[in-house]
Design a protein around this motif. Sequence first.
Motif, PDB file in Angstrom:
ATOM      1  N   GLY A  78       0.802  -1.212   0.000  1.00 45.38           N
ATOM      2  CA  GLY A  78       0.000   0.000   0.000  1.00 45.38           C
ATOM      3  C   GLY A  78       0.835   1.263   0.000  1.00 45.38           C
ATOM      4  N   ASN A  79       2.093   1.164  -0.362  1.00 45.09           N
ATOM      5  CA  ASN A  79       3.003   2.312  -0.374  1.00 45.09           C
ATOM      6  C   ASN A  79       3.073   2.920  -1.768  1.00 45.09           C
ATOM      7  OD1 ASN A  79       4.453   2.452   2.324  1.00 45.09           O
ATOM      8  ND2 ASN A  79       4.606   0.287   1.850  1.00 45.09           N
ATOM      9  N   PRO A  80       3.460   4.189  -1.853  1.00 44.52           N
ATOM     10  CA  PRO A  80       3.646   4.810  -3.167  1.00 44.52           C
ATOM     11  C   PRO A  80       4.986   4.450  -3.814  1.00 44.52           C
ATOM     12  CG  PRO A  80       4.002   6.428  -1.445  1.00 44.52           C
ATOM     13  CD  PRO A  80       3.565   5.154  -0.767  1.00 44.52           C
ATOM     14  N   VAL A  81       5.813   3.677  -3.128  1.00 40.05           N
ATOM     15  CA  VAL A  81       7.120   3.273  -3.662  1.00 40.05           C
ATOM     16  C   VAL A  81       7.216   1.747  -3.659  1.00 40.05           C
ATOM     17  CG1 VAL A  81       8.325   5.382  -2.967  1.00 40.05           C
ATOM     18  CG2 VAL A  81       8.183   3.481  -1.382  1.00 40.05           C
ATOM     19  N   PRO A  82       8.050   1.166  -4.535  1.00 40.90           N
ATOM     20  CA  PRO A  82       8.189  -0.291  -4.573  1.00 40.90           C
ATOM     21  C   PRO A  82       8.868  -0.860  -3.328  1.00 40.90           C
ATOM     22  CG  PRO A  82       9.011   0.715  -6.602  1.00 40.90           C
ATOM     23  CD  PRO A  82       8.750   1.819  -5.641  1.00 40.90           C
ATOM     24  N   LEU A  83       8.396  -2.018  -2.914  1.00 42.51           N
ATOM     25  CA  LEU A  83       9.032  -2.797  -1.852  1.00 42.51           C
ATOM     26  C   LEU A  83      10.160  -3.582  -2.491  1.00 42.51           C
ATOM     27  CD1 LEU A  83       8.962  -4.130   1.041  1.00 42.51           C
ATOM     28  CD2 LEU A  83       7.428  -5.809   0.051  1.00 42.51           C
ATOM     29  N   THR A  84      11.362  -3.497  -1.935  1.00 42.05           N
ATOM     30  CA  THR A  84      12.495  -4.202  -2.538  1.00 42.05           C
ATOM     31  C   THR A  84      12.900  -5.453  -1.779  1.00 42.05           C
ATOM     32  OG1 THR A  84      14.043  -2.763  -1.374  1.00 42.05           O
ATOM     33  CG2 THR A  84      13.444  -2.128  -3.613  1.00 42.05           C
ATOM     34  N   GLU A  85      12.629  -5.476  -0.469  1.00 42.94           N
ATOM     35  CA  GLU A  85      13.024  -6.637   0.329  1.00 42.94           C
ATOM     36  C   GLU A  85      12.125  -6.706   1.556  1.00 42.94           C
ATOM     37  OE1 GLU A  85      16.907  -8.295   2.785  1.00 42.94           O
ATOM     38  OE2 GLU A  85      17.078  -6.482   1.595  1.00 42.94           O
ATOM     39  N   LEU A  86      11.743  -7.947   1.932  1.00 46.79           N
ATOM     40  CA  LEU A  86      10.903  -8.123   3.105  1.00 46.79           C
ATOM     41  C   LEU A  86      11.224  -9.468   3.738  1.00 46.79           C
ATOM     42  CD1 LEU A  86       8.478  -6.868   4.692  1.00 46.79           C
ATOM     43  CD2 LEU A  86       7.017  -8.376   3.362  1.00 46.79           C
ATOM     44  N   GLN A  87      11.311  -9.470   5.073  1.00 49.11           N
ATOM     45  CA  GLN A  87      11.474 -10.711   5.822  1.00 49.11           C
ATOM     46  C   GLN A  87      10.734 -10.600   7.138  1.00 49.11           C
ATOM     47  OE1 GLN A  87      15.657 -11.327   6.107  1.00 49.11           O
ATOM     48  NE2 GLN A  87      16.016  -9.526   7.350  1.00 49.11           N
TER      49      GLN A  87
END
Length: 154
Positions: A78-87
């Motif tokens: 739901g962010n205006p920017v891309p998610l690059t990494e998540l853990q």
Amino acid sequence: MFVGVLLVLTWLVLLIRYPAKALPISLAALLGLGLVGLWVAWMDTRENQQLARLELRLTYQPQTCPADRPLSVTLKNGNPVPLTELQWQVAAYAPGATANLSQDLYSAPRYRGPGVLQPGASWQECVPLPSLRPGYRPQTLDFRAERVQGSFSG
């Protein structure tokens, strides 16, 4: 620690002995440290706000997921920017309880996101269950993502 104490004592001696020269330098250094502290606090707050805009749901679905990976993960950015990494780590709770029933073992599965996830995009994956304490069945538990860490571009 000894070096830090030695630096503080040296600074105090210089400040007392040469106040006209040491005071402006001390104030400039203090201002610099304050600016760095504000920048770090702002970046941390920004990252926490971005993580709060992620919609991460975990549901036990043995009917739709493979037997070795019965936990369904749905993620929406739901962010205006891309998610690059998540853990994240998976915690299991009995309804109404506050004790985590998953065992935090070294061999526990590592949970990671899809890599790059564009703004507004969704991702769905089946992942393995964490190791549960004996006597608990996964169909009776609520699964939650905890210790979520991520990074965003922009």
